[in-house]
Design a protein around this motif. Sequence first.
Motif, PDB file in Angstrom:
ATOM      1  N   GLU A  91       0.838  -1.208   0.000  1.00  0.00           N
ATOM      2  CA  GLU A  91       0.000   0.000   0.000  1.00  0.00           C
ATOM      3  C   GLU A  91       0.877   1.264   0.000  1.00  0.00           C
ATOM      4  N   ASN A 118      -2.022   0.444  14.385  1.00  0.00           N
ATOM      5  CA  ASN A 118      -2.541  -0.676  13.584  1.00  0.00           C
ATOM      6  C   ASN A 118      -2.108  -0.647  12.126  1.00  0.00           C
ATOM      7  N   PHE A 119      -1.850   0.555  11.603  1.00  0.00           N
ATOM      8  CA  PHE A 119      -1.214   0.673  10.292  1.00  0.00           C
ATOM      9  C   PHE A 119       0.018   1.539  10.505  1.00  0.00           C
ATOM     10  N   VAL A 158      -0.182   4.370   6.948  1.00  0.00           N
ATOM     11  CA  VAL A 158      -0.844   5.655   7.179  1.00  0.00           C
ATOM     12  C   VAL A 158       0.173   6.796   7.105  1.00  0.00           C
ATOM     13  N   TRP A 163       0.792   7.381   3.334  1.00  0.00           N
ATOM     14  CA  TRP A 163      -0.272   8.100   2.600  1.00  0.00           C
ATOM     15  C   TRP A 163      -0.127   9.589   2.823  1.00  0.00           C
ATOM     16  N   ARG A 223      -8.384  -3.131  12.406  1.00  0.00           N
ATOM     17  CA  ARG A 223      -8.353  -2.078  11.388  1.00  0.00           C
ATOM     18  C   ARG A 223      -9.438  -1.091  11.738  1.00  0.00           C
ATOM     19  N   CYS A 224      -9.255   0.169  11.361  1.00  0.00           N
ATOM     20  CA  CYS A 224     -10.380   1.087  11.591  1.00  0.00           C
ATOM     21  C   CYS A 224     -11.509   0.767  10.626  1.00  0.00           C
ATOM     22  N   THR A 225     -11.198   0.008   9.560  1.00  0.00           N
ATOM     23  CA  THR A 225     -12.234  -0.410   8.619  1.00  0.00           C
ATOM     24  C   THR A 225     -12.781  -1.812   8.925  1.00  0.00           C
ATOM     25  N   SER A 244     -13.241  -3.466   4.686  1.00  0.00           N
ATOM     26  CA  SER A 244     -11.809  -3.146   4.849  1.00  0.00           C
ATOM     27  C   SER A 244     -11.066  -3.380   3.548  1.00  0.00           C
ATOM     28  N   GLY A 245      -9.805  -2.967   3.551  1.00  0.00           N
ATOM     29  CA  GLY A 245      -8.951  -3.252   2.396  1.00  0.00           C
ATOM     30  C   GLY A 245      -9.162  -2.315   1.232  1.00  0.00           C
ATOM     31  N   ALA A 246      -9.427  -1.029   1.533  1.00  0.00           N
ATOM     32  CA  ALA A 246      -9.635  -0.050   0.463  1.00  0.00           C
ATOM     33  C   ALA A 246      -8.363   0.152  -0.353  1.00  0.00           C
ATOM     34  N   PHE A 252      -9.722   8.237   1.251  1.00  0.00           N
ATOM     35  CA  PHE A 252      -9.986   7.379   2.410  1.00  0.00           C
ATOM     36  C   PHE A 252     -10.394   8.232   3.602  1.00  0.00           C
TER      37      PHE A 252
HETATM   38  C1  UN1 Z   1      -6.751   1.777   9.226  1.00  0.00           C
HETATM   39  O1  UN1 Z   1      -7.291   0.785   9.664  1.00  0.00           O
HETATM   40  O2  UN1 Z   1      -6.278   2.634   9.981  1.00  0.00           O
HETATM   41  O3  UN1 Z   1      -8.963  -0.026   3.997  1.00  0.00           O
HETATM   42  C2  UN1 Z   1      -6.513   2.012   7.788  1.00  0.00           C
HETATM   43  C3  UN1 Z   1      -8.155  -0.576   4.733  1.00  0.00           C
HETATM   44  C4  UN1 Z   1      -6.721  -0.134   4.621  1.00  0.00           C
HETATM   45  C5  UN1 Z   1      -6.419   0.994   5.540  1.00  0.00           C
HETATM   46  C6  UN1 Z   1      -6.952   0.874   6.921  1.00  0.00           C
HETATM   47  N1  UN1 Z   1      -6.464   0.256   3.271  1.00  0.00           N
HETATM   48  O4  UN1 Z   1      -8.449  -1.436   5.523  1.00  0.00           O
END
Ligand code: UN1
Length: 509
Positions: free
Chosen positions: A117, A163-164, A168, A171, A297-299, A458-460, A466
Amino acid sequence: MTTAPALPRTGKLAERAARLLAALGATPAGSGDLPARTPLTGGELLRVPAATAVEVTCAIDQAHSAFRSWRTVPAPQRAAVVRRLGQLLSEHLDELAELVTLEVGKIGAEARGEVQEMIDVCEFAVGLSRQLYGRTMASERPGHRLMETWHPLGVVGVISAFNFPVAVWSWNTAIALVCGDTVVWKPSQTTPLTALACHALLRRAATEVGADPNIHQLVQGDAGVGAQLVDDERVALVSATGSVRMGQAVAPRVAARFGRCLLELGGNNGAVVTPSADLELATRAIVFAAAGTAGQRCTTLRRIIVHVDVVGPLLDRLCAAYRQLPVGNPLDDGALVGPLIDAKAYESMRSAIERAIDDGGELLCGGERVDAGGPDAYYVRPAVVRMPAQSAIVREETFAPILYVLTYHDLDAAIELHNGVPQGLSAAIFTSDQREAERFLAPDGSDCGITNVNIGTSGAEIGGAFGGEKQTGGGRESGSDAWKAYMRRATNTVNYSTELPLAQGIRFG
Ligand code: UN1
C-alpha cells in the motif's frame, strides 16, 4: 485456553528486529525511555529514546526552515524523493513487512499488503506531482483572467496509530512531500521500530536524490509529543489517525489557533446482507473484514445486518468458517489471525462481550483466549455475537475481533440500523439486486465515507479518498483529490487590459 505451537522466545525476536532495522538502514535502537514490545510474546524487543520537548521544538524548527526552500522546488522534482522511497520500499518490502509483524503482530500476507500500500501511494503521488491542477474560470470582466493556484501549505504534523504503523504515515507523507510540504511524524508509541525504519528509508531517498533530508522529521514519544505538534503555530496541518477521544482532544486545540486538521478516527463499520446476496461470497468477505488483522483495522467489519430469511444459512457458514480460522504465531505461514496488540485490547474485548451478553446477546462462537505466546501475549478467537438490538455496546467501537449480528425485515429499517451509530467510516451491502445496491449508495442510503457493494468494509485501494463522516472525523487522505487538504488555494485575478472595471459593475468615482 486452547493450545497452539510454541513461539520463538522474545530474545530471538529482539535479535531479528535488530537485524531487520540494520538492513533497513536504521541505527538499531539502544537504550531509551520508549520500550518497543512485540505482541507475539508481549516481551520487550528494544528500547528507543523518546524526544524531549526541546528536541520536538527543534524538529519543528528544522521542518519549518526546510519548507522555505522545499516549497519552491517544482513538484515533479519533489517527486524524485517519493519515487526513490517507493523503489527502496520495493527492495525492502519483506524486511519492513517482517518488522511490522514483529511490532504489531500482523500475519505475513497483511504486513506485506501494508508495505505494498505504501509503494502504491508513492506511485500515485509521483503521478500526482504533475497533476496539482487549479482551474481557470470565466471572468465577468473584459481583459481579465480568473484562476486558482494550489500552493504548498507548510509543515504537516502526522500523528499515526499502531494498527497501520507504516501505511498511514506513507499516505500522508508521500502526498505532503509532492505537495511541497515538510513533515514531522509522531508515530504511535507502540510502534517505534517501524517508525525508525521508515524515517531512515525516507532520509536515504532524500539524500540520494539530492534533496534536503530535513524535509522529514521523526519525533517519538507519548501524547505530550503529539500535543506539541497540535499547539505549534508553525504546524499548518495536523493529520491525526486514532481514537475519537484523541480527535476530540486534537481538533479544538488546532481550531483555536486556526490551524487545519485532517482526522481519521474510529469506525463502526456495518454490512447489510440481503436475501439475494451470494452467501458464499458474502461469507468470505465478512470473515476477512471482521477477523482479519485480528479486528484491529479502523475499517474492520463490526456489525452485520442480515435479512431474517438468510440469517440462518449465513450464520451456519460464518461460524463454520470462524471455527476453522488458524489463530497463532503470525510468523507462521498458516496463521490467519495474529495476536491483539496488548492486554488492554484483550480486556476491552472481554468486557465488550460481557456487556453484549448482558444486553441479551448470544455468543455464537469465539471470544476465548488462545495460549500461543505465553502469559503476556493475547491471542483470541474472533467472536460472533447475535444481538436482539443495537444496544450501546454495539454502537461503540471495540478495537478487537467482535462481529455483532442484527436482523432486519425491510431495507429501510436495515439502513436505519446501519446508520444508527456515531461513526461513519466504511459500509457494505451484499446483494444481487441492483435496486437495493443503488439504494444503499444513494443520498438516503449509507452515511459513510466509504460504501461498497459485494465487497467487505476493509482493504480499500489507495486510489480512492480514504476517510469517513460523523465521529470518524471527516478527513480524507490518500487518493482522488485528497491532496487538496495538503495545499492552500490562491484565487488570482489578472487584469491584462488598460481599463479598471470593477466586479459587480460597481462604479467608484
Ligand atoms: C486503518 O485501519 O487505519 O482499507 C486504515 C483498509 C486499509 C487501511 C486501513 N487500506 O483497511
